[in-house]
Every structure is written in structure tokens, then in C-alpha cells.
Motif scaffolding. Structure first.
Motif, PDB file in Angstrom:
ATOM      1  N   ARG A 162       2.081  -3.414  -4.722  1.00  0.00           N
ATOM      2  CA  ARG A 162       2.458  -3.743  -2.911  1.00  0.00           C
ATOM      3  C   ARG A 162       3.730  -3.499  -3.349  1.00  0.00           C
ATOM      4  N   ASN A 211       0.340  -2.122   3.351  1.00  0.00           N
ATOM      5  CA  ASN A 211      -0.010  -2.919   1.813  1.00  0.00           C
ATOM      6  C   ASN A 211       0.316  -1.078   1.355  1.00  0.00           C
ATOM      7  N   THR A 217       1.315   0.634  -1.791  1.00  0.00           N
ATOM      8  CA  THR A 217       1.176   0.754  -3.687  1.00  0.00           C
ATOM      9  C   THR A 217       2.294   1.015  -3.482  1.00  0.00           C
ATOM     10  N   ALA A 222       6.707   1.166   3.645  1.00  0.00           N
ATOM     11  CA  ALA A 222       5.382   0.325   2.644  1.00  0.00           C
ATOM     12  C   ALA A 222       4.436   0.241   4.028  1.00  0.00           C
TER      13      ALA A 222
END
Ligand SMILES: Cc1cc2nc3c(=O)[nH]c(=O)nc-3n(C[C@H](O)[C@H](O)[C@H](O)COP(=O)(O)O)c2cc1C
Length: 435
Positions: free
Chosen positions: A326, A350, A352, A343
Motif C-alpha cells: 500500500r 488503498n 498500491t 494513495a
């Protein structure tokens, strides 16, 4: 929200703008444009034909050195390298146009406020008040390494920049009305009684002297600010006419505008700064064609090129992390605002590292608006109305062809909707961008 949508072209003076590897596209003219003023003159004329407020230049001197603790990928893939000085283009583009504003990013870490006022205000004065300054406080480690300077921690950079601005205001406000006599018969140029001798002694800066440049038609350059952390927003509310932000989806744009308005109230600022969001438009004759082009842009970017740029901006060496971890689990002393925004690119916080890198490589995290000219015009209207923003900073896919395509095919549709100017109403950049 303003009555009309505002558009600003968003560029860099390097082989790419905000899409890694764009220089490899056969339609892209930037490699030749790096060695030619004509490329930029043509761009300025196109933007003025499209009634854009301004051309806005980002700048990242020193580049990106966090990924693998190295500058290799920055140079290998031409990720904003070479990093030519956008200042060199300002005079040329201003001289080529009558209405277009020109905004330049200058870091408060890499120069003295006296030098900055002198450089920007000379252009502002000569162009009849058509210059803007994007005040950045130096989040890039490589910029400091290149200059042999110490990089301050995140929040202190803004304290340093606040003091920088105090010196600038003293220099901008130091020539009082009636100070300039220009009296040929008496041989008197100015009245020293009406010109301040600044004697600034601060924690970071000293400056003793008179203002180096006459006030322009708009007084001083239009001030932009793009830091979006808590401390960054406080700085923006103190100084910015326009806040420029990147938020990768519609809901986050709406939230950003709302929060800035609320913070403005708590900070006691009456006129909340205007907010513009970065976007990239990808046009096609059909939706499928536009989507195929979007995929082509993403697929040609080596992951190392994307991670090099994202690592530099976020101050994190992503070569040490799992690509499926994450992004939000990282902290940074570089761009906190960009890390938080990316993000949350899918709205759930969440994303990546891999997801974020793909978007960062393609558009430096800016959302892409993809479709036919009609679909793109409709989506711009939707984002503008739903977020309550002032307008958009648009980064092209290819230079200058995608800018020409946008001006020829999308601008008339926005004008037809009655949400975009058909001619400039103001004389100065401030009058046009704040309208
Ligand atoms: C849309 C946008 C454009 C930016 N442009 C530049 C730039 O051209 N050069 C630069 O050094 N920093 C640039 N920055 C960095 C910010 O000015 C700021 O220093 C950085 O995001 C850290 O601030 P924050 O943690 O308050 O967000 C930009 C940031 C954003 C969001």
C-alpha cells in the motif's frame, strides 16, 4: 465557482511534460522543440487562439534521485532530463502574444528573493502585467544536492518560504505612487522620498536595497501555490491567488475545494484562493480510439521510469518496496500532498505502489479525461461543476499536436455550452485568471 471555466496549459522545458517517454511518440515535436524557440512561439499562439489564461511551466531542477539512490533512470529515460530553464521561454512567449499569461515555477530553496523579484517582475513590467509565479518550497532532494545546499525538513521549508515572501512583498510594495518622475527637462528620474530602502534582517534572509523593478500593470505577478499538506495549505492561504492541485478523482476534487474553503474561514482569509486541478485530456475520433491511445501511452513506459519520477517526488525509494504494497503505508518529508492524493486514487486510500506508479508515469498522477471531443467537453463541465473549482491545468500527451487538437476540437464545444470565454476581457493576467 466562477461563471466561466478557466484553462491553463501545463508544461515543462524538457523532453517530456507529465507523461514519461512522450518524446518517443512519432507525433511528438519536443525533441526538436528543445532546440527551437519556434516550437514555443507556436504553442503560445495556439493557447492564445484557445483563450487560455496562461501557459504554466513546472520546473524540477536537479531531477529525481531517490529511486535506487541514483540519477541513472532519470537520465536514461529522459524523465524531465535535460531540465532546461523555463525562464528562457518566458520572454519569447510573452513577446509572441498580447493576452496570454505566462507562469513560472521557481523554488524558494534555489534563489534569493531579491533575484526572484528582479527576474519575474522585469518580465511582468515589460509584458504589461502577464506573469505568474508558482511558489514551490523545494521538495526535491536532488535540487539541493545540485546546489550544494542543505534541505530543510518539510514544515520548516514553509517557514523559510514565508520569510522569503516577506522580502518579496517589501520589494514589490516599496515604490510609492508618484515616485517615478521621468522628467527629461530637470533630469530627474525618480523621487527617493517615495521609494523605500528595504532593510530586512530575518532568520533566513537579509536584504538591503531599493526595489529593483518598477511595479507592473498588475502590481506583482499572480501567485500560485501547489503544496497541499496541512502546512502547505496554510502557506497557500497566506500567499496564493490560485491554488494548483492534483487530485486523481472527482470526489477528491470536491473534497479538496471544500476543505480549502473551510480552512480559509478558520485562518480568517475572506477571499478563498481559486483552485485549478491538473488534468490530461486524451482525444480520439471514437471512444475506443481514445482509450487505445491511453493504453498505448501507459504501455510504453518502463516501470523504472515511472518509479524514478514517483520516488523523486515522494521522497521514497520505491525500489526497496513490494510493488503490491500500500502506498499509504509510507511517510515522506518531500511531497506529502502528492503521496496522499495518489494513495487515494481509487477513492479508498488503498492504492498500491504499482497502481500509483502506472498513473504517475502516464500523467504524474493527474486524472485522464478520455474520449471524443464531445465526451471530453462534457466531462470537463461535470468536473468543474461538481467540484466547484475554478478550472484546469491541462498537460498535453504530445507537444504541440495534442494542444492544437484540444484548441480546435474541444474549446469550441465549451464555448458553445456558454461556459468558456470567446475573447479575453482583461488586460493583465490577474484580470483574466481571477475573472
Ligand atoms: C500540482 C503540483 C505541481 C507542482 N509543481 C512543482 C514544480 O514544478 N516544481 C517543484 O519543485 N515542486 C512542485 N510541486 C511541489 C509542491 O510545490 C510542494 O513543494 C510539494 O508538493 C510539497 O508540499 P506538500 O507536502 O505541502 O504537498 C508541485 C506540486 C503539485 C501538487
Amino acid at each position: 465557482m466562477s461563471e466561466q471555466m478557466h484553462l491553463i496549459g501545463f508544461y515543462m522545458h524538457s523532453p517530456i511534460n507529465h507523461s514519461a517517454m512522450s518524446w518517443t511518440d512519432p507525433e511528438d515535436g519536443r525533441l526538436d522543440g528543445m532546440a527551437s524557440f519556434d516550437h514555443w512561439k507556436k504553442l503560445a499562439r495556439t493557447l492564445e487562439r484557445g483563450c487560455f489564461d496562461a501557459a504554466f511551466f513546472a520546473d524540477t531542477p536537479g531531477g529525481y534521485d531517490w529511486y535506487r539512490d541514483s540519477l541513472d533512470d532519470y537520465v536514461r529515460y529522459g524523465v524531465c532530463w535535460p531540465s532546461h530553464d523555463p525562464m528562457a521561454l518566458m520572454g519569447v512567449m510573452l513577446a509572441e502574444t498580447e493576452h496570454l499569461g505566462l507562469a513560472l515555477t521557481l523554488s524558494t530553496s534555489g534563489s534569493h528573493p531579491y533575484t526572484t523579484v528582479r527576474r519575474l517582475s522585469t518580465l511582468d513590467y515589460m509584458s504589461g502585467g502577464r506573469v505568474g509565479w508558482n511558489i514551490v518550497s523545494g521538495h526535491l532532494r536532488a535540487e539541493h544536492r545540485a546546489l550544494g545546499a542543505e534541505q530543510l525538513q518539510h514544515d520548516e521549508r514553509y517557514d523559510h518560504a514565508d520569510e522569503y515572501m516577506d522580502v518579496c512583498y517589501a520589494l514589490w510594495n516599496g515604490i510609492k505612487p508618484g515616485a517615478i518622475l521621468a522628467d527629461r527637462e530637470r533630469g530627474l528620474y525618480a523621487d527617493p522620498e517615495k521609494i523605500d530602502v528595504i532593510d530586512f534582517q530575518g532568520d533566513y534572509f537579509r536584504c538591503r536595497g531599493v526595489p529593483p523593478v518598477l511595479p507592473s500593470a498588475q502590481g506583482r505577478p499572480v501567485l500560485f501555490q501547489a503544496g497541499s499538506s496541512g502546512r502547505g495549505q496554510k502557506f497557500a492561504l497566506k500567499h496564493a491567488d490560485v491554488v494548483f492541485a492534483i487530485q486523481p478523482q472527482a470526489a477528491a476534487m470536491t473534497k479538496f475545494v471544500k476543505k480549502l474553503g473551510e480552512t480559509a474561514e478558520t485562518e480568517g482569509r475572506k477571499d478563498t484562493p481559486k483552485v485549478t486541478f491538473g488534468l490530461q485530456c486524451i482525444l480520439g475520433g471514437t471512444e475506443e480510439e481514445a482509450k487505445a491511445h491511453q493504453k498505448e501511452i501507459a504501455d510504453r513506459i518502463p516501470i523504472d521510469a515511472a518509479l524514478n519520477r514517483m520516488s523523486g517526488t515522494m521522497g521514497v525509494d520505491f525500489s526497496r518496496l513490494e510493488l503490491d504494497s500500500r502506498l499509504a503505508d509510507n511517510t515522506t518529508e518531500a511531497s506529502q500532498g502528492m503521496l496522499m492524493a495518489l494513495a487515494n486514487m481509487a477513492g479508498d486510500g488503498n492504492a498500491t505502489v504499482r497502481d500509483a506508479a502506472r498513473l504517475f508515469g502516464a500523467s504524474t498522477g493527474m486524472p485522464q479525461v478520455v474520449g471524443t471531443p464531445e465526451q471530453v467537453a462534457d466531462e470537463l463541465e461535470h468536473l468543474w461543476r461538481s467540484s466547484g473549482c475554478h478550472g484546469f491545468n491541462l498537460t498535453p500527451t504530445t507537444s504541440n499536436s495534442s494542444v492544437e487538437e484540444f484548441v480546435d476540437e474541444v474549446v469550441p464545444l465549451l464555448q458553445k455550452k456558454g461556459i468558456y470565454r470567446t475573447e479575453y476581457t482583461g488586460k493583465t493576467f490577474a484580470e483574466n485568471v481571477m475573472a
